[in-house]
Design a protein around this motif. Structure first.
Motif, PDB file in Angstrom:
ATOM      1  N   MET A   1      47.842 -48.250  27.953  1.00  0.00           N
ATOM      2  CA  MET A   1      47.762 -47.250  26.882  1.00  0.00           C
ATOM      3  C   MET A   1      48.806 -46.165  27.101  1.00  0.00           C
ATOM      4  N   PRO A   2      49.438 -45.659  26.072  1.00  0.00           N
ATOM      5  CA  PRO A   2      50.450 -44.615  26.206  1.00  0.00           C
ATOM      6  C   PRO A   2      49.872 -43.370  26.850  1.00  0.00           C
ATOM      7  N   GLU A   3      50.714 -42.693  27.683  1.00  0.00           N
ATOM      8  CA  GLU A   3      50.240 -41.516  28.399  1.00  0.00           C
ATOM      9  C   GLU A   3      49.884 -40.378  27.450  1.00  0.00           C
ATOM     10  N   SER A   4      50.565 -40.316  26.310  1.00  0.00           N
ATOM     11  CA  SER A   4      50.349 -39.204  25.387  1.00  0.00           C
ATOM     12  C   SER A   4      49.081 -39.358  24.552  1.00  0.00           C
ATOM     13  N   LYS A   5      48.454 -40.515  24.675  1.00  0.00           N
ATOM     14  CA  LYS A   5      47.309 -40.781  23.818  1.00  0.00           C
ATOM     15  C   LYS A   5      46.048 -40.117  24.373  1.00  0.00           C
ATOM     16  N   ILE A   6      45.358 -39.365  23.550  1.00  0.00           N
ATOM     17  CA  ILE A   6      44.109 -38.726  23.933  1.00  0.00           C
ATOM     18  C   ILE A   6      42.962 -39.623  23.487  1.00  0.00           C
ATOM     19  N   ILE A   7      42.156 -40.050  24.470  1.00  0.00           N
ATOM     20  CA  ILE A   7      41.063 -40.972  24.162  1.00  0.00           C
ATOM     21  C   ILE A   7      39.789 -40.176  23.931  1.00  0.00           C
ATOM     22  N   THR A   8      39.167 -40.393  22.780  1.00  0.00           N
ATOM     23  CA  THR A   8      37.922 -39.711  22.435  1.00  0.00           C
ATOM     24  C   THR A   8      36.906 -40.730  21.937  1.00  0.00           C
ATOM     25  N   SER A   9      35.673 -40.266  21.772  1.00  0.00           N
ATOM     26  CA  SER A   9      34.633 -41.129  21.232  1.00  0.00           C
ATOM     27  C   SER A   9      35.019 -41.613  19.841  1.00  0.00           C
ATOM     28  N   GLU A  10      35.629 -40.728  19.062  1.00  0.00           N
ATOM     29  CA  GLU A  10      36.033 -41.088  17.700  1.00  0.00           C
ATOM     30  C   GLU A  10      37.161 -42.120  17.710  1.00  0.00           C
ATOM     31  N   ASN A  15      39.760 -47.544  17.064  1.00  0.00           N
ATOM     32  CA  ASN A  15      40.840 -48.238  17.759  1.00  0.00           C
ATOM     33  C   ASN A  15      40.370 -49.592  18.287  1.00  0.00           C
ATOM     34  N   HIS A  16      40.802 -50.657  17.630  1.00  0.00           N
ATOM     35  CA  HIS A  16      40.407 -52.022  18.011  1.00  0.00           C
ATOM     36  C   HIS A  16      40.909 -52.376  19.414  1.00  0.00           C
ATOM     37  N   ASP A  17      42.140 -52.006  19.751  1.00  0.00           N
ATOM     38  CA  ASP A  17      42.706 -52.350  21.062  1.00  0.00           C
ATOM     39  C   ASP A  17      41.944 -51.669  22.192  1.00  0.00           C
ATOM     40  N   LEU A  18      41.552 -50.418  21.970  1.00  0.00           N
ATOM     41  CA  LEU A  18      40.793 -49.694  22.987  1.00  0.00           C
ATOM     42  C   LEU A  18      39.440 -50.359  23.219  1.00  0.00           C
ATOM     43  N   ARG A  19      38.793 -50.776  22.141  1.00  0.00           N
ATOM     44  CA  ARG A  19      37.501 -51.467  22.288  1.00  0.00           C
ATOM     45  C   ARG A  19      37.669 -52.749  23.107  1.00  0.00           C
ATOM     46  N   GLU A 142      26.372 -41.909  23.343  1.00  0.00           N
ATOM     47  CA  GLU A 142      26.241 -41.820  24.800  1.00  0.00           C
ATOM     48  C   GLU A 142      26.892 -43.025  25.471  1.00  0.00           C
ATOM     49  N   VAL A 143      26.772 -44.201  24.853  1.00  0.00           N
ATOM     50  CA  VAL A 143      27.457 -45.395  25.374  1.00  0.00           C
ATOM     51  C   VAL A 143      28.962 -45.143  25.419  1.00  0.00           C
ATOM     52  N   ARG A 144      29.508 -44.577  24.343  1.00  0.00           N
ATOM     53  CA  ARG A 144      30.942 -44.289  24.317  1.00  0.00           C
ATOM     54  C   ARG A 144      31.319 -43.231  25.349  1.00  0.00           C
ATOM     55  N   THR A 145      30.440 -42.271  25.570  1.00  0.00           N
ATOM     56  CA  THR A 145      30.699 -41.251  26.588  1.00  0.00           C
ATOM     57  C   THR A 145      30.792 -41.888  27.968  1.00  0.00           C
ATOM     58  N   GLN A 146      29.881 -42.810  28.255  1.00  0.00           N
ATOM     59  CA  GLN A 146      29.908 -43.510  29.552  1.00  0.00           C
ATOM     60  C   GLN A 146      31.204 -44.318  29.689  1.00  0.00           C
ATOM     61  N   LEU A 147      31.628 -44.944  28.616  1.00  0.00           N
ATOM     62  CA  LEU A 147      32.879 -45.709  28.662  1.00  0.00           C
ATOM     63  C   LEU A 147      34.074 -44.787  28.882  1.00  0.00           C
ATOM     64  N   LEU A 148      34.052 -43.625  28.236  1.00  0.00           N
ATOM     65  CA  LEU A 148      35.133 -42.662  28.423  1.00  0.00           C
ATOM     66  C   LEU A 148      35.179 -42.152  29.859  1.00  0.00           C
ATOM     67  N   ILE A 150      34.454 -43.901  32.433  1.00  0.00           N
ATOM     68  CA  ILE A 150      35.118 -44.960  33.193  1.00  0.00           C
ATOM     69  C   ILE A 150      36.629 -44.855  33.027  1.00  0.00           C
ATOM     70  N   VAL A 151      37.069 -44.642  31.783  1.00  0.00           N
ATOM     71  CA  VAL A 151      38.504 -44.518  31.503  1.00  0.00           C
ATOM     72  C   VAL A 151      39.102 -43.341  32.266  1.00  0.00           C
ATOM     73  N   GLU A 152      38.444 -42.184  32.193  1.00  0.00           N
ATOM     74  CA  GLU A 152      38.974 -40.973  32.822  1.00  0.00           C
ATOM     75  C   GLU A 152      38.979 -41.087  34.335  1.00  0.00           C
ATOM     76  N   HIS A 153      37.886 -41.647  34.897  1.00  0.00           N
ATOM     77  CA  HIS A 153      37.800 -41.768  36.345  1.00  0.00           C
ATOM     78  C   HIS A 153      38.871 -42.721  36.864  1.00  0.00           C
ATOM     79  N   THR A 154      39.053 -43.828  36.177  1.00  0.00           N
ATOM     80  CA  THR A 154      40.031 -44.818  36.618  1.00  0.00           C
ATOM     81  C   THR A 154      41.442 -44.306  36.429  1.00  0.00           C
ATOM     82  N   ALA A 155      41.668 -43.639  35.315  1.00  0.00           N
ATOM     83  CA  ALA A 155      43.010 -43.132  35.033  1.00  0.00           C
ATOM     84  C   ALA A 155      43.442 -42.075  36.033  1.00  0.00           C
ATOM     85  N   GLU A 156      42.502 -41.279  36.538  1.00  0.00           N
ATOM     86  CA  GLU A 156      42.819 -40.252  37.524  1.00  0.00           C
ATOM     87  C   GLU A 156      43.343 -40.881  38.808  1.00  0.00           C
ATOM     88  N   GLU A 157      42.747 -42.021  39.191  1.00  0.00           N
ATOM     89  CA  GLU A 157      43.134 -42.663  40.437  1.00  0.00           C
ATOM     90  C   GLU A 157      44.391 -43.513  40.252  1.00  0.00           C
TER      91      GLU A 157
END
Length: 311
Positions: A1-10, A15-19, A142-148, A150-157
């Protein structure tokens, strides 16, 4: 995913690719709310999915219709009463057939009615997909929050870890295929060994965990203790006793090559064919499954002790 992209629940809803990047993370469903899957089938009816997301069934049907192609690819099939009867045969699940439908009593609080024409059943991936698409369900949010998380935690590392497991497995399989095609026996053996090690990585992690494996909270070779553990195991994961055993047998075969169904005279219970030096592997498999569902292993085993008392 592009670095400039902000991932949100919305953005997940749109976003089909994100799903697609997150569709394998079905473990978040149980983190948000316990899933009650149909025994032996590992799926849910459309009404169960609506109940899980706490929406009316018409709302869920509209979501499924708008995203039909996407959801069906994750595993949506129509199953008839005959299929249910065949799969649940021999299980301790009451079935009542009447003129219009089949009634299945999963537990004291869950009763399914399967019309004679059949009913749509959703895999865990399909259930997760719906959670990434339903806009107004609090549970889906809440499901989307949990997925986010995962994205944020993994992206940080390390951002590429989001798909690293999938990429690694594909590379290892490709290496095996290449070695096989060229006829290089040594290369093939090396590639196969690497792939086996990759598949065992979760068990290997547990085997090195002294806290879990030296806790001495369990002696499951004792039949009474083992039965107590399996009853608790089934209850904790909200599955039937038979499904719990099937899960154990499958993981013993997958992780350690222990195929109990091919031993002895093949009469149930298959666990009777476990050898004395294999009980530690049974315990490790149970630990691995419990960890997968985020169950506190030490507390689980302690609660199985005959001296344990509920507070």
């Amino acid at each position: 995913m592009p670095e400039s992209k902000i991932i949100t629940s919305e953005s997940m809803v749109d976003n089909h690719d994100l799903r697609n990047e997150l569709i394998a993370r079905t473990e978040v469903l149980d983190k948000v709310k316990k899933l009650l899957l149909i025994p032996e089938m590992n799926c849910m009816t459309i009404r169960q999915v609506a109940d899980y997301y706490e929406v009316d069934i018409d709302t869920l049907k509209k979501c499924c219709k708008r995203n039909k192609d996407e959801i069906i690819l994750d595993g949506v099939v129509t199953k008839t009463p005959r299929v249910f009867k065949d799969l649940l045969k021999g299980q301790d699940v009451p079935l009542v057939q009447n003129q219009t439908n089949l009634v299945i009593q999963i537990d004291d609080n869950t009763r399914l009615e399967i019309p004679n024409r059949g009913i749509k059943c959703f895999s865990k991936r399909a259930v997760l997909r719906i959670g990434m698409l339903l806009r107004d369900s609090e549970i889906a949010q809440e499901v989307r929050t949990q997925l986010l998380n995962i994205v944020e935690h993994t992206a940080e590392e390390k951002p590429e870890l989001l798909t690293q497991d999938i990429d690694d497995e594909e590379k290892l399989q490709a290496a095996i295929g290449k070695a096989f095609a060229t006829g290089d026996i040594m290369e093939f053996a090396t590639a196969a060994q690497a792939y086996t090690a990759f598949q065992r990585r979760h068990i290997d992690r547990i085997e090195t965990s002294n806290k879990l494996l030296t806790a001495e909270v369990l002696h499951i070779s004792d039949r009474k203790m083992f039965n107590r553990v399996m009853r608790k195991f089934a209850s904790t994961l909200h599955i039937s006793f038979g499904v719990a055993f099937s899960m154990l047998y499958k993981q013993l075969s997958y992780r350690y090559g222990i195929d109990l169904k091919k031993r002895g005279d093949r009469k149930t219970p298959y666990i009777q064919y476990i050898k004395d030096d294999e009980w530690d592997k049974v315990q490790k498999v149970i630990i691995a499954i419990l960890e997968k569902y985020n169950v506190n292993v030490k507390e689980f085993f302690e609660s199985c002790s005959p001296t344990f008392k509920e507070k």
